[in-house]
Design a protein around this motif. Sequence first.
Motif, PDB file in Angstrom:
ATOM      1  N   ASN A  41       0.824  -1.205   0.000  1.00 53.04           N
ATOM      2  CA  ASN A  41       0.000   0.000   0.000  1.00 53.04           C
ATOM      3  C   ASN A  41       0.862   1.260   0.000  1.00 53.04           C
ATOM      4  O   ASN A  41       0.563   2.222  -0.717  1.00 53.04           O
ATOM      5  N   ALA A  42       1.925   1.263   0.781  1.00 53.22           N
ATOM      6  CA  ALA A  42       2.819   2.431   0.820  1.00 53.22           C
ATOM      7  C   ALA A  42       3.482   2.662  -0.532  1.00 53.22           C
ATOM      8  O   ALA A  42       3.700   3.806  -0.929  1.00 53.22           O
ATOM      9  N   SER A  51      14.346   3.068   4.002  1.00 52.93           N
ATOM     10  CA  SER A  51      14.260   3.845   5.247  1.00 52.93           C
ATOM     11  C   SER A  51      12.923   4.573   5.353  1.00 52.93           C
ATOM     12  O   SER A  51      12.373   4.694   6.452  1.00 52.93           O
ATOM     13  N   GLU A  52      12.375   5.045   4.240  1.00 49.93           N
ATOM     14  CA  GLU A  52      11.051   5.682   4.288  1.00 49.93           C
ATOM     15  C   GLU A  52       9.970   4.675   4.693  1.00 49.93           C
ATOM     16  O   GLU A  52       9.100   4.991   5.500  1.00 49.93           O
ATOM     17  N   ILE A  53      10.065   3.471   4.146  1.00 48.75           N
ATOM     18  CA  ILE A  53       9.105   2.421   4.506  1.00 48.75           C
ATOM     19  C   ILE A  53       9.282   2.047   5.978  1.00 48.75           C
ATOM     20  O   ILE A  53       8.300   1.893   6.716  1.00 48.75           O
ATOM     21  N   GLU A  54      10.523   1.920   6.421  1.00 50.70           N
ATOM     22  CA  GLU A  54      10.782   1.584   7.824  1.00 50.70           C
ATOM     23  C   GLU A  54      10.187   2.626   8.763  1.00 50.70           C
ATOM     24  O   GLU A  54       9.565   2.287   9.764  1.00 50.70           O
ATOM     25  N   GLN A  55      10.370   3.907   8.454  1.00 46.40           N
ATOM     26  CA  GLN A  55       9.813   4.969   9.293  1.00 46.40           C
ATOM     27  C   GLN A  55       8.290   4.924   9.304  1.00 46.40           C
ATOM     28  O   GLN A  55       7.659   5.099  10.342  1.00 46.40           O
ATOM     29  N   ALA A  56       7.702   4.693   8.140  1.00 46.37           N
ATOM     30  CA  ALA A  56       6.246   4.660   8.051  1.00 46.37           C
ATOM     31  C   ALA A  56       5.648   3.498   8.837  1.00 46.37           C
ATOM     32  O   ALA A  56       4.578   3.628   9.440  1.00 46.37           O
ATOM     33  N   LEU A  57       6.343   2.375   8.874  1.00 42.78           N
ATOM     34  CA  LEU A  57       5.798   1.179   9.516  1.00 42.78           C
ATOM     35  C   LEU A  57       6.289   0.946  10.936  1.00 42.78           C
ATOM     36  O   LEU A  57       5.786   0.060  11.619  1.00 42.78           O
ATOM     37  N   ALA A  58       7.247   1.729  11.399  1.00 46.64           N
ATOM     38  CA  ALA A  58       7.803   1.526  12.746  1.00 46.64           C
ATOM     39  C   ALA A  58       6.741   1.428  13.839  1.00 46.64           C
ATOM     40  O   ALA A  58       6.846   0.570  14.718  1.00 46.64           O
ATOM     41  N   VAL A  65      11.012  -1.282  15.554  1.00 51.21           N
ATOM     42  CA  VAL A  65      12.025  -1.414  14.509  1.00 51.21           C
ATOM     43  C   VAL A  65      11.558  -2.457  13.508  1.00 51.21           C
ATOM     44  O   VAL A  65      11.514  -3.651  13.811  1.00 51.21           O
ATOM     45  N   PRO A  66      11.196  -2.010  12.301  1.00 49.91           N
ATOM     46  CA  PRO A  66      10.755  -2.979  11.291  1.00 49.91           C
ATOM     47  C   PRO A  66      11.881  -3.935  10.895  1.00 49.91           C
ATOM     48  O   PRO A  66      13.037  -3.541  10.805  1.00 49.91           O
TER      49      PRO A  66
END
Length: 150
Positions: A41-42, A51-58, A65-66
């Motif tokens: 979805n992102a 890193s953008e995905i990690e921040q969004a899903l954290a 931490v993803p």
Amino acid sequence: MSGTDKPIGYWLKHLHNLIEKQFDATLGDLGLDRRQWQILNALSSAARSRSEIEQALAPFWPDGVPHFGAILDGPDGLVTRGWVADDGDALNLTEQGRAAHRRAAERVGETRRLLLHGLSPEQYAETVRILSVMADNVETALASRAGVQD
């Protein structure tokens, strides 16, 4: 004991667990779990870095931490299936990934409608607003407590 006699922590955790189970039921036969859906979805609107995905899903990970190894690159990972392309700088949905996202999005929409059944848009907005205020209250308290301990 009525539902209103239980504390908010109970309802938050109970609802979270039910949403996880519902996502498993909704997406399981597509070979997706909730985290994989969130990544698809992102990426559906634009390419994003890891890193953008990690921040969004954290916020959705218990430890904040993803852990994307298996989700992206494992045997059933999104890259392994050919749904996500990783050029080293950005993750992108492939045509197969876009098709998978469309199929899953229809089902997730059904799940959202089920979740919100019986609530007006105003009630939903007020619920989100209230939870946001409560979270902000706790974050402020924790930040001020951390400042005192430093």
